[in-house]
Scaffold this active site. Structure first.
Site, PDB file in Angstrom:
ATOM      1  N   ARG A  66     -18.932  20.742 -97.250  1.00 44.76           N
ATOM      2  CA  ARG A  66     -19.630  19.841 -98.580  1.00 44.76           C
ATOM      3  C   ARG A  66     -20.841  19.448 -98.536  1.00 44.76           C
ATOM      4  O   ARG A  66     -21.579  19.185 -97.583  1.00 44.76           O
ATOM      5  CB  ARG A  66     -18.865  18.772 -98.148  1.00 44.76           C
ATOM      6  CG  ARG A  66     -18.534  17.590 -99.040  1.00 44.76           C
ATOM      7  CD  ARG A  66     -17.628  16.480 -99.358  1.00 44.76           C
ATOM      8  NE  ARG A  66     -17.597  15.438-100.271  1.00 44.76           N
ATOM      9  CZ  ARG A  66     -16.561  14.777-100.459  1.00 44.76           C
ATOM     10  NH1 ARG A  66     -15.728  15.459-100.005  1.00 44.76           N
ATOM     11  NH2 ARG A  66     -16.574  14.014-101.723  1.00 44.76           N
TER      12      ARG A  66
ATOM     13  N   ASP B 284      -5.967  18.717 -82.540  1.00 47.78           N
ATOM     14  CA  ASP B 284      -5.601  17.227 -82.926  1.00 47.78           C
ATOM     15  C   ASP B 284      -4.471  16.675 -81.921  1.00 47.78           C
ATOM     16  O   ASP B 284      -4.767  15.538 -81.477  1.00 47.78           O
ATOM     17  CB  ASP B 284      -5.041  17.030 -84.383  1.00 47.78           C
ATOM     18  CG  ASP B 284      -6.251  16.890 -85.389  1.00 47.78           C
ATOM     19  OD1 ASP B 284      -7.143  16.336 -84.914  1.00 47.78           O
ATOM     20  OD2 ASP B 284      -5.499  18.138 -86.159  1.00 47.78           O
TER      21      ASP B 284
ATOM     22  N   HIS C 289      -4.315  18.155 -91.326  1.00 42.67           N
ATOM     23  CA  HIS C 289      -5.427  17.980 -90.138  1.00 42.67           C
ATOM     24  C   HIS C 289      -6.672  17.165 -91.207  1.00 42.67           C
ATOM     25  O   HIS C 289      -7.711  17.741 -91.915  1.00 42.67           O
ATOM     26  CB  HIS C 289      -6.464  18.962 -89.805  1.00 42.67           C
ATOM     27  CG  HIS C 289      -7.680  19.398 -89.299  1.00 42.67           C
ATOM     28  ND1 HIS C 289      -7.918  18.402 -88.029  1.00 42.67           N
ATOM     29  CD2 HIS C 289      -8.693  19.528 -90.463  1.00 42.67           C
ATOM     30  CE1 HIS C 289      -8.676  18.725 -87.366  1.00 42.67           C
ATOM     31  NE2 HIS C 289      -9.849  19.064 -88.652  1.00 42.67           N
TER      32      HIS C 289
HETATM   33  N1  LIG Z   1      -9.426  22.600 -87.703  1.00 42.37           N
HETATM   34  C1  LIG Z   1     -10.069  22.209 -87.234  1.00 42.37           C
HETATM   35  O1  LIG Z   1      -9.551  21.524 -85.764  1.00 42.37           O
HETATM   36  C2  LIG Z   1     -11.769  21.912 -87.543  1.00 42.37           C
HETATM   37  C3  LIG Z   1     -11.672  22.430 -88.127  1.00 42.37           C
HETATM   38  N2  LIG Z   1     -13.302  22.323 -88.566  1.00 42.37           N
HETATM   39  C4  LIG Z   1     -13.978  23.075 -90.212  1.00 42.37           C
HETATM   40  O2  LIG Z   1     -14.206  24.403 -89.025  1.00 42.37           O
HETATM   41  C5  LIG Z   1     -15.321  25.050 -89.803  1.00 42.37           C
HETATM   42  C6  LIG Z   1     -16.029  25.528 -89.496  1.00 42.37           C
HETATM   43  O3  LIG Z   1     -16.783  24.291 -88.523  1.00 42.37           O
HETATM   44  P1  LIG Z   1     -18.033  24.711 -87.807  1.00 42.37           P
HETATM   45  O4  LIG Z   1     -18.839  26.117 -87.739  1.00 42.37           O
HETATM   46  O5  LIG Z   1     -18.761  23.497 -87.736  1.00 42.37           O
HETATM   47  O6  LIG Z   1     -19.257  24.766 -89.127  1.00 42.37           O
HETATM   48  P2  LIG Z   1     -20.332  25.637 -89.492  1.00 42.37           P
HETATM   49  O7  LIG Z   1     -20.594  25.051 -90.761  1.00 42.37           O
HETATM   50  O8  LIG Z   1     -21.878  25.434 -88.410  1.00 42.37           O
HETATM   51  O9  LIG Z   1     -20.369  27.124 -89.439  1.00 42.37           O
HETATM   52  C7  LIG Z   1     -19.579  27.344 -91.119  1.00 42.37           C
HETATM   53  C8  LIG Z   1     -19.717  29.378 -91.080  1.00 42.37           C
HETATM   54  O10 LIG Z   1     -18.696  29.923 -91.837  1.00 42.37           O
HETATM   55  C9  LIG Z   1     -20.025  31.117 -92.515  1.00 42.37           C
HETATM   56  N3  LIG Z   1     -18.797  30.902 -93.426  1.00 42.37           N
HETATM   57  C10 LIG Z   1     -19.505  30.609 -94.939  1.00 42.37           C
HETATM   58  N4  LIG Z   1     -18.866  31.155 -95.795  1.00 42.37           N
HETATM   59  C11 LIG Z   1     -18.436  33.220 -95.602  1.00 42.37           C
HETATM   60  C12 LIG Z   1     -17.610  33.359 -95.802  1.00 42.37           C
HETATM   61  N5  LIG Z   1     -17.635  33.092 -97.101  1.00 42.37           N
HETATM   62  N6  LIG Z   1     -17.240  34.614 -94.953  1.00 42.37           N
HETATM   63  C13 LIG Z   1     -17.861  34.032 -93.699  1.00 42.37           C
HETATM   64  N7  LIG Z   1     -18.215  33.805 -93.345  1.00 42.37           N
HETATM   65  C14 LIG Z   1     -18.871  32.521 -93.920  1.00 42.37           C
HETATM   66  C15 LIG Z   1     -21.404  29.700 -92.455  1.00 42.37           C
HETATM   67  O11 LIG Z   1     -22.212  30.557 -92.341  1.00 42.37           O
HETATM   68  C16 LIG Z   1     -21.671  29.514 -90.988  1.00 42.37           C
HETATM   69  O12 LIG Z   1     -21.763  30.302 -89.945  1.00 42.37           O
HETATM   70  C17 LIG Z   1     -15.752  23.501 -91.233  1.00 42.37           C
HETATM   71  O13 LIG Z   1     -15.090  23.743 -91.991  1.00 42.37           O
HETATM   72  C18 LIG Z   1     -15.308  22.645 -90.752  1.00 42.37           C
HETATM   73  O14 LIG Z   1     -14.743  21.214 -90.989  1.00 42.37           O
HETATM   74  C19 LIG Z   1     -14.391  21.664 -87.878  1.00 42.37           C
HETATM   75  C20 LIG Z   1     -13.755  21.138 -86.537  1.00 42.37           C
HETATM   76  C21 LIG Z   1     -12.015  21.521 -86.500  1.00 42.37           C
HETATM   77  O1  LIG Z   2     -14.814  17.581 -90.586  1.00 41.82           O
HETATM   78  C1  LIG Z   2     -14.230  18.573 -89.995  1.00 41.82           C
HETATM   79  O2  LIG Z   2     -15.290  19.276 -89.743  1.00 41.82           O
HETATM   80  C2  LIG Z   2     -15.001  17.635 -87.793  1.00 41.82           C
HETATM   81  C3  LIG Z   2     -12.364  18.039 -88.002  1.00 41.82           C
HETATM   82  O3  LIG Z   2     -12.577  18.909 -88.947  1.00 41.82           O
HETATM   83  C4  LIG Z   2     -12.469  17.731 -87.211  1.00 41.82           C
HETATM   84  O4  LIG Z   2     -13.395  17.720 -85.844  1.00 41.82           O
HETATM   85  O5  LIG Z   2     -11.638  17.397 -86.749  1.00 41.82           O
END
Ligand SMILES: NC(=O)C1=CN([C@@H]2O[C@H](COP(=O)(O)OP(=O)(O)OC[C@H]3O[C@@H](n4cnc5c(N)ncnc54)[C@H](O)[C@@H]3O)[C@@H](O)[C@H]2O)C=CC1
Ligand SMILES: O=C([O-])CC(=O)C(=O)O
Length: 350
Positions: free
Chosen positions: A109, A176, A204
């Site tokens: 976002r 979580d 989540h």
């Molecule tokens: N389910 C969970 O427990 C959690 C989920 N998240 C989510 O995980 C995701 C990743 O988090 P971060 O690594 O911190 O995000 P980030 O923004 O640091 O990295 C995202 C990566 O995805 C790449 N990307 C964007 N579009 C793409 C595509 N079409 N194909 C391949 N790669 C693409 C970007 O270039 C970047 O390298 C986020 O959506 C975040 O909200 C984060 C923490 C916990």
């Molecule tokens: O909103 C985020 O990217 C972080 C997230 O999901 C988490 O840490 O559980």
């Protein structure tokens, strides 16, 4: 005899600077989780110490050079289990032959964006990647969606990859679950490995319901209920729940980056337990396709307590898991949010 390598896809694996903007509008480092995750996989944390792997890493074209840098580092680390690395911005090459797909890449976002705009971007990414996985992944490929909105991205992926069995598409709520174990262990001053069977229900998101009604702690005189040991229902029904619900936001506030280390570690826990099985008497939380269990509407990807055996998860059923009135309301409200997200995602498809 040595096992055949398993090809593991990680999307969003490049560690690069300045392309993604944070909510505040500042450029920030991206690929956080992916960069933490790939060495764990290469060390055998995800699939076990005797399972060779070939890593497939996908990111977007502006990240190609950085992605190649991550590949160079993986080679330099000389991981004994790592039998090859594919670093690509081509989704077909990335998906070809993979037996496990961890979908971390997504569109974050940005300032001024409406929820629908973010959803619309991610729906198109997950729709395209679903088709590539369906056509090119190995038969029986197991998919874990990490990128937010994780449950709904997983649902879109499932819908657009109809030949992948619905049981093979899941999303990450293990982080979580682990956060809930961590909070209980801190509160009781016990080892986290002695706490088990918390449950994360639902999305989540901040509507998730961390439930300790069936959780126990191993003590010198046997397993004791968490509720009895904590002996503070106001904390368990209040601050404990909100702390777990808000933990991701708290980490982002503190680090100015997402919870990469714990998300990567939890993604390994999710796949390892799914593939190798959960310990007897222990369940874990996974976002899976609802079959209507516990009165949760069918057709949502919803986090349930599951046990895993022979590479298959099963929702924990039975009389042991009574749902009281407090829990019922919480299960329903997170389901409602997921139904709304599903409707929003579908509205982006038209
Ligand atoms: N389910 C969970 O427990 C959690 C989920 N998240 C989510 O995980 C995701 C990743 O988090 P971060 O690594 O911190 O995000 P980030 O923004 O640091 O990295 C995202 C990566 O995805 C790449 N990307 C964007 N579009 C793409 C595509 N079409 N194909 C391949 N790669 C693409 C970007 O270039 C970047 O390298 C986020 O959506 C975040 O909200 C984060 C923490 C916990
Ligand atoms: O909103 C985020 O990217 C972080 C997230 O999901 C988490 O840490 O559980």
């Amino acid at each position: 005899m040595a096992k055949e390598p398993v090809r593991v896809l990680v999307t969003g694996a490049a560690d690069f600077n300045g392309v993604v903007e944070s909510g505040s509008g500042e450029a920030r480092r991206s690929g956080q989780i992916g960069y933490a995750l790939v060495p764990m996989i290469a060390r055998g944390v995800m699939l076990g110490p005797d399972q060779p792997v070939i890593l497939h890493m996908l990111d977007i074209p502006p990240a190609a050079e950085a992605l190649n840098g991550v590949k160079m580092e993986l080679v330099d680390a000389a991981f004994p289990l790592l039998k090859g690395v594919v670093a690509t911005t081509d989704v077909v090459e990335a998906c070809t032959g993979v037996g496990v797909a961890v979908m971390v890449g997504g569109f974050p976002r940005k300032e001024g964006m409406e929820r629908k705009d973010v959803m619309s971007k991610n729906v198109s990414i997950y729709k395209a990647q679903a088709s590539a996985l369906e056509k090119h992944a190995a038969a029986n490929c197991k998919v874990l969606v990490v990128a937010n909105p994780a449950n709904t991205n997983a649902l879109i992926l499932k819908e657009f990859a109809p030949s992948i069995p619905e049981k093979n598409v899941t999303c990450l709520t293990r982080l979580d679950h682990n956060r809930a174990l961590g909070q209980i262990s801190e509160r009781l001053n016990v080892q986290v490995s002695d706490v088990k069977n918390v449950i994360i229900w639902g999305n989540h998101s901040s509507t998730q319901y961390p439930d300790v009604n069936h959780a126990t702690v191993k003590t010198s005189s046997g397993e004791k209920p968490v509720r009895e040991l904590v002996a503070d229902d106001a904390w368990l029904n209040g601050e404990f729940i909100t702390t777990v619900q808000q933990r991701g936001a708290a980490i982002i506030k503190a680090r100015k980056l997402s919870s990469a280390l714990s998300a990567a570690s939890s993604a390994c826990d999710h796949i390892r337990d799914w593939v190798l099985g959960t310990p007897v008497g222990t369940w874990v939380s996974m976002g899976v396709y609802s079959d209507g269990s516990y009165g949760v509407p069918a057709g949502l990807i919803y986090s349930f307590p599951v046990t895993c055996k022979n590479g298959e998860w099963t929702i924990v059923q039975g009389n042991g898991l009574g749902i009281d009135e407090f829990s019922r309301k919480k299960l329903d409200s997170t389901a409602e949010e997921l139904s709304e997200e599903k409707a929003l995602a579908y509205s982006c498809l038209t």
